[in-house]
Every structure is written in structure tokens, then in C-alpha cells.
Design a protein around this motif. Structure first.
Motif, PDB file in Angstrom:
ATOM      1  N   GLY A 161      51.715 -14.424  49.419  1.00 34.47           N
ATOM      2  CA  GLY A 161      51.059 -13.135  49.244  1.00 34.47           C
ATOM      3  C   GLY A 161      49.736 -13.308  48.530  1.00 34.47           C
ATOM      4  N   GLU A 162      49.045 -12.244  48.371  1.00 28.38           N
ATOM      5  CA  GLU A 162      47.749 -12.240  47.689  1.00 28.38           C
ATOM      6  C   GLU A 162      47.842 -11.392  46.429  1.00 28.38           C
ATOM      7  OE1 GLU A 162      44.894 -13.861  48.610  1.00 28.38           O
ATOM      8  OE2 GLU A 162      46.008 -14.777  50.254  1.00 28.38           O
ATOM      9  N   ALA A 163      47.116 -11.784  45.430  1.00 30.68           N
ATOM     10  CA  ALA A 163      47.034 -11.017  44.185  1.00 30.68           C
ATOM     11  C   ALA A 163      45.603 -11.096  43.684  1.00 30.68           C
ATOM     12  CB  ALA A 163      47.988 -11.575  43.146  1.00 30.68           C
ATOM     13  N   SER A 164      45.200 -10.083  42.960  1.00 31.03           N
ATOM     14  CA  SER A 164      43.844 -10.116  42.404  1.00 31.03           C
ATOM     15  C   SER A 164      43.790 -11.150  41.284  1.00 31.03           C
ATOM     16  CB  SER A 164      43.449  -8.738  41.890  1.00 31.03           C
ATOM     17  OG  SER A 164      44.381  -8.299  40.922  1.00 31.03           O
ATOM     18  N   ASP A 165      42.601 -11.675  41.025  1.00 31.80           N
ATOM     19  CA  ASP A 165      42.434 -12.667  39.967  1.00 31.80           C
ATOM     20  C   ASP A 165      42.729 -12.027  38.615  1.00 31.80           C
ATOM     21  OD1 ASP A 165      41.711 -14.617  41.775  1.00 31.80           O
ATOM     22  OD2 ASP A 165      39.558 -14.306  41.510  1.00 31.80           O
TER      23      ASP A 165
ATOM     24  N   VAL B 299      45.425 -19.333  33.197  1.00 31.04           N
ATOM     25  CA  VAL B 299      45.653 -20.726  33.547  1.00 31.04           C
ATOM     26  C   VAL B 299      45.339 -20.933  35.029  1.00 31.04           C
ATOM     27  CG1 VAL B 299      47.388 -22.558  33.707  1.00 31.04           C
ATOM     28  CG2 VAL B 299      47.434 -20.954  31.782  1.00 31.04           C
ATOM     29  N   ASP B 300      44.487 -21.919  35.312  1.00 32.51           N
ATOM     30  CA  ASP B 300      44.251 -22.344  36.700  1.00 32.51           C
ATOM     31  C   ASP B 300      45.410 -23.272  37.036  1.00 32.51           C
ATOM     32  OD1 ASP B 300      41.864 -20.924  36.848  1.00 32.51           O
ATOM     33  OD2 ASP B 300      40.662 -22.641  36.198  1.00 32.51           O
ATOM     34  N   VAL B 301      46.363 -22.773  37.779  1.00 36.29           N
ATOM     35  CA  VAL B 301      47.613 -23.496  38.027  1.00 36.29           C
ATOM     36  C   VAL B 301      47.379 -24.655  38.983  1.00 36.29           C
ATOM     37  CG1 VAL B 301      49.964 -23.290  38.938  1.00 36.29           C
ATOM     38  CG2 VAL B 301      48.971 -21.425  37.592  1.00 36.29           C
ATOM     39  N   ALA B 302      47.815 -25.850  38.557  1.00 36.26           N
ATOM     40  CA  ALA B 302      47.739 -27.032  39.405  1.00 36.26           C
ATOM     41  C   ALA B 302      49.086 -27.302  40.072  1.00 36.26           C
ATOM     42  CB  ALA B 302      47.314 -28.248  38.577  1.00 36.26           C
ATOM     43  N   VAL B 303      50.176 -27.009  39.350  1.00 33.81           N
ATOM     44  CA  VAL B 303      51.529 -27.251  39.852  1.00 33.81           C
ATOM     45  C   VAL B 303      52.415 -26.111  39.404  1.00 33.81           C
ATOM     46  CG1 VAL B 303      53.469 -28.867  39.861  1.00 33.81           C
ATOM     47  CG2 VAL B 303      51.168 -29.728  39.537  1.00 33.81           C
TER      48      VAL B 303
ATOM     49  N   TYR C 283      59.306  -9.415  43.287  1.00 33.80           N
ATOM     50  CA  TYR C 283      59.518 -10.368  42.200  1.00 33.80           C
ATOM     51  C   TYR C 283      58.793 -11.661  42.553  1.00 33.80           C
ATOM     52  CZ  TYR C 283      62.125 -13.861  39.461  1.00 33.80           C
ATOM     53  OH  TYR C 283      62.472 -14.896  38.633  1.00 33.80           O
ATOM     54  N   VAL C 284      58.140 -12.256  41.564  1.00 31.16           N
ATOM     55  CA  VAL C 284      57.414 -13.510  41.792  1.00 31.16           C
ATOM     56  C   VAL C 284      58.080 -14.598  40.950  1.00 31.16           C
ATOM     57  CG1 VAL C 284      55.205 -14.700  41.642  1.00 31.16           C
ATOM     58  CG2 VAL C 284      55.260 -12.267  42.193  1.00 31.16           C
ATOM     59  N   PRO C 285      58.900 -15.455  41.577  1.00 30.78           N
ATOM     60  CA  PRO C 285      59.487 -16.563  40.827  1.00 30.78           C
ATOM     61  C   PRO C 285      58.445 -17.653  40.602  1.00 30.78           C
ATOM     62  CG  PRO C 285      60.153 -16.708  43.116  1.00 30.78           C
ATOM     63  CD  PRO C 285      59.339 -15.442  42.965  1.00 30.78           C
ATOM     64  N   GLY C 286      58.742 -18.583  39.749  1.00 30.27           N
ATOM     65  CA  GLY C 286      57.828 -19.705  39.536  1.00 30.27           C
ATOM     66  C   GLY C 286      57.097 -19.618  38.225  1.00 30.27           C
ATOM     67  N   GLY C 287      57.795 -19.261  37.154  1.00 25.66           N
ATOM     68  CA  GLY C 287      57.170 -19.176  35.842  1.00 25.66           C
ATOM     69  C   GLY C 287      56.925 -20.526  35.203  1.00 25.66           C
ATOM     70  N   LEU C 288      57.365 -21.590  35.861  1.00 18.72           N
ATOM     71  CA  LEU C 288      57.182 -22.953  35.361  1.00 18.72           C
ATOM     72  C   LEU C 288      55.879 -23.474  35.942  1.00 18.72           C
ATOM     73  CD1 LEU C 288      58.793 -25.169  33.796  1.00 18.72           C
ATOM     74  CD2 LEU C 288      59.668 -25.894  36.002  1.00 18.72           C
ATOM     75  N   VAL C 289      54.818 -23.529  35.141  1.00 19.67           N
ATOM     76  CA  VAL C 289      53.504 -23.919  35.656  1.00 19.67           C
ATOM     77  C   VAL C 289      52.825 -24.936  34.752  1.00 19.67           C
ATOM     78  CG1 VAL C 289      53.113 -21.699  36.805  1.00 19.67           C
ATOM     79  CG2 VAL C 289      52.246 -22.054  34.505  1.00 19.67           C
ATOM     80  N   ALA C 290      51.907 -25.686  35.330  1.00 26.01           N
ATOM     81  CA  ALA C 290      51.041 -26.598  34.573  1.00 26.01           C
ATOM     82  C   ALA C 290      49.650 -26.492  35.168  1.00 26.01           C
ATOM     83  CB  ALA C 290      51.550 -28.030  34.668  1.00 26.01           C
ATOM     84  N   GLY C 291      48.658 -26.557  34.304  1.00 24.18           N
ATOM     85  CA  GLY C 291      47.281 -26.465  34.776  1.00 24.18           C
ATOM     86  C   GLY C 291      46.315 -26.526  33.609  1.00 24.18           C
ATOM     87  N   ARG C 292      45.153 -25.994  33.809  1.00 22.68           N
ATOM     88  CA  ARG C 292      44.104 -25.979  32.783  1.00 22.68           C
ATOM     89  C   ARG C 292      43.714 -24.547  32.466  1.00 22.68           C
ATOM     90  NH1 ARG C 292      40.454 -31.033  32.945  1.00 22.68           N
ATOM     91  NH2 ARG C 292      41.845 -32.496  33.948  1.00 22.68           N
TER      92      ARG C 292
END
Length: 74
Positions: free
Chosen positions: A13-17, A27-31, A56-65
Motif C-alpha cells: 500500500g501507499e502512505a504519506s511521508d 526512520v528511513d527503514v532499511a530492513v 493494520y500494518v504489521p512489521g514494527g521490527l525495523v532497522a535504518g537511519r
């Protein structure tokens, strides 16, 4: 996801920045990852956590800068 079920309910899906609020970062998510608990929530069979409202948006586990941040007001 817009309904509970198997992997087929995960659709792109799409979401606004996002914009950082006071004392927050964007966070600019890399993974991104989905945990086992999130797979159970997605299937609608997790009895230990409240069912989230949809969509619902799963995926709260993130890494990035850190892409941007906002200072806390003094």
C-alpha cells in the motif's frame, strides 16, 4: 492488511511521508521484519493480545537511519 487471514492478506500500500513531531524521529527503514506474534495476530488466532483494528500494518521490527528529527520545545 485489510482483513485477517493467511499471507495473502498482506498487500502493498501507499502512505504519506511521516513528519517528526516534537521529540520524535523519522526512520528511513532499511530492513523490516514481522515477528511470530504478528503472524498470529494476522491469522486472527493470537489469544494473548487484543485484536488490532483494521487496516493494520504489521512489521514494527525495523532497522535504518534517522532521516529527520524534531527538537523538543524548551
Amino acid at each position: 492488511m485489510i482483513r485477517f487471514g493467511g499471507p495473502e492478506v498482506l498487500v502493498p500500500g501507499e502512505a504519506s511521508d511521516p513528519v517528526a513531531g516534537a521529540g520524535q524521529v523519522v526512520v528511513d527503514v532499511a530492513v523490516a521484519g514481522i515477528t511470530f506474534v504478528e503472524t498470529q495476530i494476522r491469522r486472527g488466532v493470537d489469544k494473548w493480545h487484543a485484536k488490532p483494528s483494521l487496516p493494520y500494518v504489521p512489521g514494527g521490527l525495523v532497522a535504518g537511519r534517522v532521516g529527520s528529527h524534531a527538537h523538543r520545545p524548551r
